[in-house]
Design a protein around this motif. Structure first.
Motif, PDB file in Angstrom:
ATOM      1  N   GLY A  77      42.900  21.320 -35.035  1.00 57.24           N
ATOM      2  CA  GLY A  77      43.511  20.009 -34.866  1.00 57.24           C
ATOM      3  C   GLY A  77      43.247  19.070 -36.025  1.00 57.24           C
ATOM      4  N   VAL A  78      42.044  19.144 -36.594  1.00 63.92           N
ATOM      5  CA  VAL A  78      41.704  18.294 -37.739  1.00 63.92           C
ATOM      6  C   VAL A  78      42.693  18.490 -38.882  1.00 63.92           C
ATOM      7  CG1 VAL A  78      40.050  18.168 -39.648  1.00 63.92           C
ATOM      8  CG2 VAL A  78      39.247  17.922 -37.312  1.00 63.92           C
ATOM      9  N   PHE A  79      43.052  19.741 -39.154  1.00 60.40           N
ATOM     10  CA  PHE A  79      43.927  20.033 -40.289  1.00 60.40           C
ATOM     11  C   PHE A  79      45.406  19.848 -39.963  1.00 60.40           C
ATOM     12  CE2 PHE A  79      40.161  22.850 -41.105  1.00 60.40           C
ATOM     13  CZ  PHE A  79      39.634  22.066 -42.118  1.00 60.40           C
ATOM     14  N   ALA A  80      45.747  19.775 -38.673  1.00 51.55           N
ATOM     15  CA  ALA A  80      47.149  19.593 -38.286  1.00 51.55           C
ATOM     16  C   ALA A  80      47.493  18.136 -38.003  1.00 51.55           C
ATOM     17  CB  ALA A  80      47.476  20.443 -37.053  1.00 51.55           C
ATOM     18  N   ALA A  81      46.476  17.282 -37.818  1.00 53.24           N
ATOM     19  CA  ALA A  81      46.726  15.885 -37.443  1.00 53.24           C
ATOM     20  C   ALA A  81      47.438  15.136 -38.567  1.00 53.24           C
ATOM     21  CB  ALA A  81      45.416  15.195 -37.106  1.00 53.24           C
ATOM     22  N   GLU A  82      48.447  14.347 -38.168  1.00 50.65           N
ATOM     23  CA  GLU A  82      49.215  13.580 -39.138  1.00 50.65           C
ATOM     24  C   GLU A  82      48.939  12.086 -39.056  1.00 50.65           C
ATOM     25  OE1 GLU A  82      51.974  14.294 -41.720  1.00 50.65           O
ATOM     26  OE2 GLU A  82      50.300  15.694 -41.721  1.00 50.65           O
ATOM     27  N   ASN A  83      48.039  11.682 -38.165  1.00 48.43           N
ATOM     28  CA  ASN A  83      47.596  10.284 -38.193  1.00 48.43           C
ATOM     29  C   ASN A  83      46.093  10.226 -38.019  1.00 48.43           C
ATOM     30  OD1 ASN A  83      46.758   9.549 -35.393  1.00 48.43           O
ATOM     31  ND2 ASN A  83      48.883  10.063 -34.906  1.00 48.43           N
ATOM     32  N   LEU A  84      45.508   9.121 -38.455  1.00 45.98           N
ATOM     33  CA  LEU A  84      44.053   9.016 -38.530  1.00 45.98           C
ATOM     34  C   LEU A  84      43.387   9.013 -37.159  1.00 45.98           C
ATOM     35  CD1 LEU A  84      43.689   6.422 -41.428  1.00 45.98           C
ATOM     36  CD2 LEU A  84      43.252   8.870 -41.512  1.00 45.98           C
ATOM     37  N   ILE A  85      44.040   8.434 -36.162  1.00 42.65           N
ATOM     38  CA  ILE A  85      43.453   8.389 -34.821  1.00 42.65           C
ATOM     39  C   ILE A  85      43.327   9.804 -34.265  1.00 42.65           C
ATOM     40  CG2 ILE A  85      43.679   7.507 -32.483  1.00 42.65           C
ATOM     41  CD1 ILE A  85      43.214   5.288 -34.470  1.00 42.65           C
ATOM     42  N   LEU A  86      44.387  10.576 -34.382  1.00 37.19           N
ATOM     43  CA  LEU A  86      44.375  11.951 -33.887  1.00 37.19           C
ATOM     44  C   LEU A  86      43.381  12.791 -34.688  1.00 37.19           C
ATOM     45  CD1 LEU A  86      45.879  13.392 -31.623  1.00 37.19           C
ATOM     46  CD2 LEU A  86      47.547  14.180 -33.299  1.00 37.19           C
ATOM     47  N   PHE A  87      43.322  12.563 -35.998  1.00 32.82           N
ATOM     48  CA  PHE A  87      42.334  13.250 -36.831  1.00 32.82           C
ATOM     49  C   PHE A  87      40.930  12.967 -36.322  1.00 32.82           C
ATOM     50  CE2 PHE A  87      39.223  13.102 -40.250  1.00 32.82           C
ATOM     51  CZ  PHE A  87      39.402  14.313 -40.894  1.00 32.82           C
ATOM     52  N   PHE A  88      40.653  11.703 -36.029  1.00 38.04           N
ATOM     53  CA  PHE A  88      39.311  11.325 -35.569  1.00 38.04           C
ATOM     54  C   PHE A  88      38.980  11.984 -34.224  1.00 38.04           C
ATOM     55  CE2 PHE A  88      36.336   8.532 -33.331  1.00 38.04           C
ATOM     56  CZ  PHE A  88      35.314   8.448 -34.262  1.00 38.04           C
ATOM     57  N   ILE A  89      39.954  12.052 -33.329  1.00 41.35           N
ATOM     58  CA  ILE A  89      39.715  12.677 -32.026  1.00 41.35           C
ATOM     59  C   ILE A  89      39.349  14.151 -32.203  1.00 41.35           C
ATOM     60  CG2 ILE A  89      40.831  13.402 -29.865  1.00 41.35           C
ATOM     61  CD1 ILE A  89      42.442  10.750 -30.020  1.00 41.35           C
ATOM     62  N   PHE A  90      40.129  14.863 -33.000  1.00 39.24           N
ATOM     63  CA  PHE A  90      39.807  16.275 -33.240  1.00 39.24           C
ATOM     64  C   PHE A  90      38.477  16.423 -33.981  1.00 39.24           C
ATOM     65  CE2 PHE A  90      44.503  17.019 -32.745  1.00 39.24           C
ATOM     66  CZ  PHE A  90      44.398  17.911 -31.686  1.00 39.24           C
ATOM     67  N   PHE A  91      38.209  15.512 -34.902  1.00 38.49           N
ATOM     68  CA  PHE A  91      36.944  15.513 -35.633  1.00 38.49           C
ATOM     69  C   PHE A  91      35.759  15.406 -34.672  1.00 38.49           C
ATOM     70  CE2 PHE A  91      33.607  13.393 -38.139  1.00 38.49           C
ATOM     71  CZ  PHE A  91      33.579  14.168 -39.287  1.00 38.49           C
ATOM     72  N   GLU A  92      35.885  14.524 -33.693  1.00 42.86           N
ATOM     73  CA  GLU A  92      34.828  14.358 -32.692  1.00 42.86           C
ATOM     74  C   GLU A  92      34.730  15.579 -31.782  1.00 42.86           C
ATOM     75  OE1 GLU A  92      32.590  11.453 -32.355  1.00 42.86           O
ATOM     76  OE2 GLU A  92      33.368  11.691 -34.384  1.00 42.86           O
ATOM     77  N   ILE A  93      35.857  16.213 -31.491  1.00 43.15           N
ATOM     78  CA  ILE A  93      35.841  17.418 -30.650  1.00 43.15           C
ATOM     79  C   ILE A  93      35.002  18.516 -31.301  1.00 43.15           C
ATOM     80  CG2 ILE A  93      37.302  19.334 -29.818  1.00 43.15           C
ATOM     81  CD1 ILE A  93      39.445  17.255 -29.180  1.00 43.15           C
ATOM     82  N   THR A  94      34.984  18.574 -32.639  1.00 45.08           N
ATOM     83  CA  THR A  94      34.170  19.597 -33.302  1.00 45.08           C
ATOM     84  C   THR A  94      32.674  19.330 -33.155  1.00 45.08           C
ATOM     85  OG1 THR A  94      34.122  18.481 -35.478  1.00 45.08           O
ATOM     86  CG2 THR A  94      35.975  19.965 -35.036  1.00 45.08           C
TER      87      THR A  94
END
Length: 503
Positions: free
Chosen positions: A135-152
């Motif tokens: 998800g981190v590498f597929a996210a196209e906005n910063l909020i979604l990136f952060f959510i996936f980042f936290e999931i890791t």
């Protein structure tokens, strides 16, 4: 061809394995391990399909997904401003990282055969970690990136703290504290950008800040402050000296299968963030920090190499080697030219494969002899000649032997730096020499050193262990002899970056 929700299917496919595992009795070891492995295959197949479709001429835009998700204020009055969409998409760089993540996840699932207890919980967390990384590498906005980042972060914390070695709890909490602080800094940056621009979309942010009115939205000082904050947030992840101590503990205490993912993928999120957000959103400010980044890269390279030289435990050698090799990423970025940036991206992929191979081999001989101490492993070639040979191959790749991926990435990164800062590049080149010294010292002591134990009756590499070893060696050699397999997908990404920095 219709690719609607292709990326969502790819990213969340491991959750199907989590669902199946929830119905399997906890004591069914072989069934759980099989399901855990099989659950990584859909993401692998889909990522390879996307890669080959792209190579065949399919547009990456056809994979994009965008659905209205969260709206702040009246949509009739504000439109897309202050709205957060569920947006997934890929460019050449992120597609390569998704493929790398899927490959290493499958191979790490095979390496998880060494896990001795509570297999059900382990694989459920393992698959959740894979979702976060994809998800981190597929996210196209910063909020979604952060959510996936936290999931890791959450599954990694438990995978280290529950299934690691003697000081696993200390390593897990060190990981959580450092990465938690990095996440807090990243969240502040995202909130400031969203509040000032009304969007979290990465492409939209890039356009707004690069436009003539960008200075009215964010002053030059604020932009520099946000970039420095990003450097800290992703510098913890990379890691950049002196934010590295947590990573050494994790490399030593986490189970080898998790270190394969940690060294191979999770550290690379730091590099990905610096390139995609730091260099992409704040190109002018990034140029101002180029020399500073190059200096940090040389420090990382030399510091990691010097400390790797004096270690007595092979896992510690590899931990400091990772710090040293991440310095090459910073050197390439600091060069701020096409050769350097391409070298940095190549190093991200190359080190991911090489580190995964070396830590997989650590898992192989640790499972046999219960130690990673260099002296106690002396004479390994007599008892485990194939494993010793593969270890030498991994070391050759890591020190940058021609014909392997490490050579291509190091050559391009230093070529870029020699063009811009020849004196600094010459100092950094000492790190390449030290890399050869500490790796050959450790590997030769392990393979042909004085026998530290009796290897009679110890089996060499097994059939199932051949798969990760051969796949990783094959990919390392493929990139080394045919670098276009990476450089062609990266062409458009590099063009966009160079356009942004005025190169």
């Amino acid at each position: 061809m219709n690719f609607a929700y292709f990326l969502s299917t790819l990213v969340f496919s491991p959750l199907l394995g989590v669902l199946v595992l929830s119905f399997i009795p906890a004591m069914k070891e072989s069934v759980i391990k099989t399901v855990g492995f099989v659950a990584t295959l859909p993401a692998l197949v889909l990522s390879l399909a996307a890669f080959f479709q792209y190579r065949a001429g399919a547009s990456l835009d056809s994979f994009n997904e965008s659905v209205r998700w969260i709206q702040f204020g009246d949509p009739n009055r504000l439109g897309d401003l202050f709205s957060i969409k569920y947006e997934l998409g890929v460019d050449g760089f992120s597609l390569i990282m998704i493929v790398l993540t899927a490959i290493l996840s499958t191979l790490a699932a095979i390496a998880s055969m060494y896990i001795k207890k509570e297999w059900k919980g382990y694989f459920m967390l393992f698959l959740l970690l894979e979702v976060g990384m994809l998800g981190v590498f597929a996210a196209e906005n910063l909020i979604l990136f952060f959510i996936f980042f936290e999931i890791t972060l959450i599954p990694t914390f438990f995978l280290i703290g529950k299934w690691g070695y003697f000081e696993k709890e200390k390593a897990a909490f060190s990981f959580l504290i450092y990465n938690g602080l990095g996440s807090a800094v990243l969240l502040i940056v995202i909130m400031v950008l969203f509040a000032r621009t009304g969007t979290a979309n990465i492409d939209a942010l890039t356009m707004i800040i690069a436009s003539d009115g960008g200075d009215l939205v964010l002053s030059a000082g604020v932009k520099m402050g946000l970039l420095i904050s990003l450097l800290i947030a992703f510098g913890v992840k990379l890691p950049i000296f002196p934010l590295h101590s947590w990573m050494v503990r994790v490399h030593v205490q986490a189970p080898p299968s998790i270190v394969m993912l940690h060294a191979g993928i999770l550290l690379k999120i730091g590099a990905y963030g610096l390139i995609r957000f730091g260099m992409g959103i704040f190109p002018e400010q990034f140029q101002s920090l180029a020399v500073f980044l190059a200096v940090l890269g040389v420090i990382n390279l030399l510091y990691g190499a010097f400390l790797a030289l004096i270690q007595t435990d092979f896992k510690m050698v590899l931990a400091y080697s990772s710090i040293s090799h991440m310095g090459i990423v910073l050197i390439g970025l600091g060069a701020l030219n096409e050769a350097g940036i391409q070298g940095a991206i190549f190093q991200v992929v190359s080190h991911g494969l090489i580190a995964a191979l070396l830590f997989f081999l650590v898992g192989v001989f640790y499972e046999r002899v219960g130690t990673s101490n260099i002296k106690n492993l002396g004479g390994l070639a007599k008892g485990m000649p194939i494993t010793a040979g593969l270890l030498l191959v991994g070391a050759m790749a890591s020190l940058g032997m021609p014909g392997m991926s490490g050579f291509v990435s190091e050559f391009m990164a230093f070529l870029g730096l020699f063009k811009e800062m020849p004196v600094l590049a010459a100092v950094g080149a000492l790190g390449i020499i030290l890399t050869a010294v500490y790796l050959l010292r450790a590997v030769l002591a392990i393979t042909y050193g004085k026998a530290g134990r009796e290897f009679a009756g110890i089996t060499d590499i097994r059939k199932t262990e051949w798969v990760p070893a051969l796949v990783l060696v094959g990919l390392i050699v493929l990139i080394g002899v045919y670098p276009s397999v990476l450089s062609e997908p990266l062409t458009s990404t590099l063009e966009t970056i160079m356009l942004g920095i005025g190169g």
